[in-house]
Each structure stands twice: as C-alpha cells, then as structure tokens.
Design a protein around this motif. Structure first.
Motif, PDB file in Angstrom:
ATOM      1  N   ARG A 232      38.696  33.957  38.556  1.00  0.00           N
ATOM      2  CA  ARG A 232      38.346  35.149  39.332  1.00  0.00           C
ATOM      3  C   ARG A 232      39.160  36.347  38.857  1.00  0.00           C
ATOM      4  O   ARG A 232      38.638  37.442  38.669  1.00  0.00           O
ATOM      5  N   HIS A 233      40.465  36.158  38.617  1.00  0.00           N
ATOM      6  CA  HIS A 233      41.314  37.258  38.138  1.00  0.00           C
ATOM      7  C   HIS A 233      40.875  37.728  36.754  1.00  0.00           C
ATOM      8  O   HIS A 233      40.900  38.925  36.475  1.00  0.00           O
TER       9      HIS A 233
ATOM     10  N   ASP B 214      35.668  43.401  47.135  1.00  0.00           N
ATOM     11  CA  ASP B 214      36.779  42.482  47.240  1.00  0.00           C
ATOM     12  C   ASP B 214      36.256  41.061  47.063  1.00  0.00           C
ATOM     13  O   ASP B 214      35.378  40.621  47.790  1.00  0.00           O
TER      14      ASP B 214
ATOM     15  N   GLN C  50      37.786  39.871  37.272  1.00  0.00           N
ATOM     16  CA  GLN C  50      38.163  41.169  37.811  1.00  0.00           C
ATOM     17  C   GLN C  50      38.802  42.044  36.736  1.00  0.00           C
ATOM     18  O   GLN C  50      38.559  43.244  36.678  1.00  0.00           O
TER      19      GLN C  50
ATOM     20  N   HIS D  55      34.349  49.427  45.224  1.00  0.00           N
ATOM     21  CA  HIS D  55      35.104  48.212  44.956  1.00  0.00           C
ATOM     22  C   HIS D  55      34.577  47.091  45.837  1.00  0.00           C
ATOM     23  O   HIS D  55      34.298  47.287  47.016  1.00  0.00           O
TER      24      HIS D  55
ATOM     25  N   ASP E 249      37.424  45.616  35.533  1.00  0.00           N
ATOM     26  CA  ASP E 249      38.266  46.812  35.545  1.00  0.00           C
ATOM     27  C   ASP E 249      38.268  47.493  34.177  1.00  0.00           C
ATOM     28  O   ASP E 249      38.203  48.719  34.085  1.00  0.00           O
TER      29      ASP E 249
END
Length: 121
Positions: A83-84, A111, A87, A109, A91
């Motif tokens: 997931r990171h 979450d 993301q 954004h 980004d």
C-alpha cells in the motif's frame, strides 16, 4: 559503525521466482526477499556479485514469470508495504503531472486504510 551492527535481527524471509529462460527452459530461483523486486513491468533478481563486489541483477519481463512466492513474517505487514509503495507511486505521478505542489489545484486525497481481513478466505 561495524558491519555486524548493520545485521538484521530477524529473518526477512525468502522469495522463489519461477520463470521462462530462453536458454534453460523453466528456471526456479530462491533468493532472500531483499534480493528481489518488481519495477517497470520486470522482476529484478540479484543473481550474483562481480569481482568488485557489485551486485549483478537479472531483469525478467513480467510476461515470462509464472509466479513469485514469498515467505513473510506477517501478511498484514506485506500488504501495508505494498500500500505504501502504491501511495508513493501515486504521489510521484501527481507531482509530475501537476507540477510538484498540491496548493491551488483540484487534487482530492483518498485515504487508504487497513481493511478487515475475512478469516474465511
């Protein structure tokens, strides 16, 4: 700092990749988890080290890979890591497409939170 200070306290697990090699038919290679990554439609696998101590890596196109199996301590941590990574890519893309700053733009954004895992699966 001594090299032994850099040693990890726990085993990060292993990964096995099974892929088609043009010279050897099907290859099954097992490496430590930190020796394999997926990037730009390729699996990148540490193959060996050269005489100077540099890592030699093999880039394997996604279409040649049958599967990759990893042993991990905690599945939830693996999912969090993925997931990171997603993301981070989002980004980077947002920064490239919108010019670096979110200020004054219509960026929304979203979450991404941990979902409950169904034990029946």
């Amino acid at each position: 700092m001594a090299d032994e200070d850099l040693e990890l306290d726990h085993d990060l697990g292993q990964a096995t990749i099974v892929y088609d090699d043009p010279h050897e038919d099907i290859v099954e290679k097992t490496v430590p988890n930190e020796g394999i990554a997926y990037f730009q439609e390729h699996w990148i696998v540490k193959a060996e080290e050269d005489e100077q101590g540099n890592d030699v890596v093999r880039r394997i196109p996604r279409r040649r890979v049958h599967y990759v199996e990893r042993s991990v301590e905690e599945f939830e941590e693996e999912v969090r890591t993925i997931r990171h990574q997603v993301q981070s890519v989002a980004d980077t893309l947002r920064s490239r497409l919108l010019g670096g700053s979110d200020e004054g733009s219509d960026v929304h954004h979203i979450d991404v939170t941990d979902a409950d895992v169904d034990d029946d699966v």
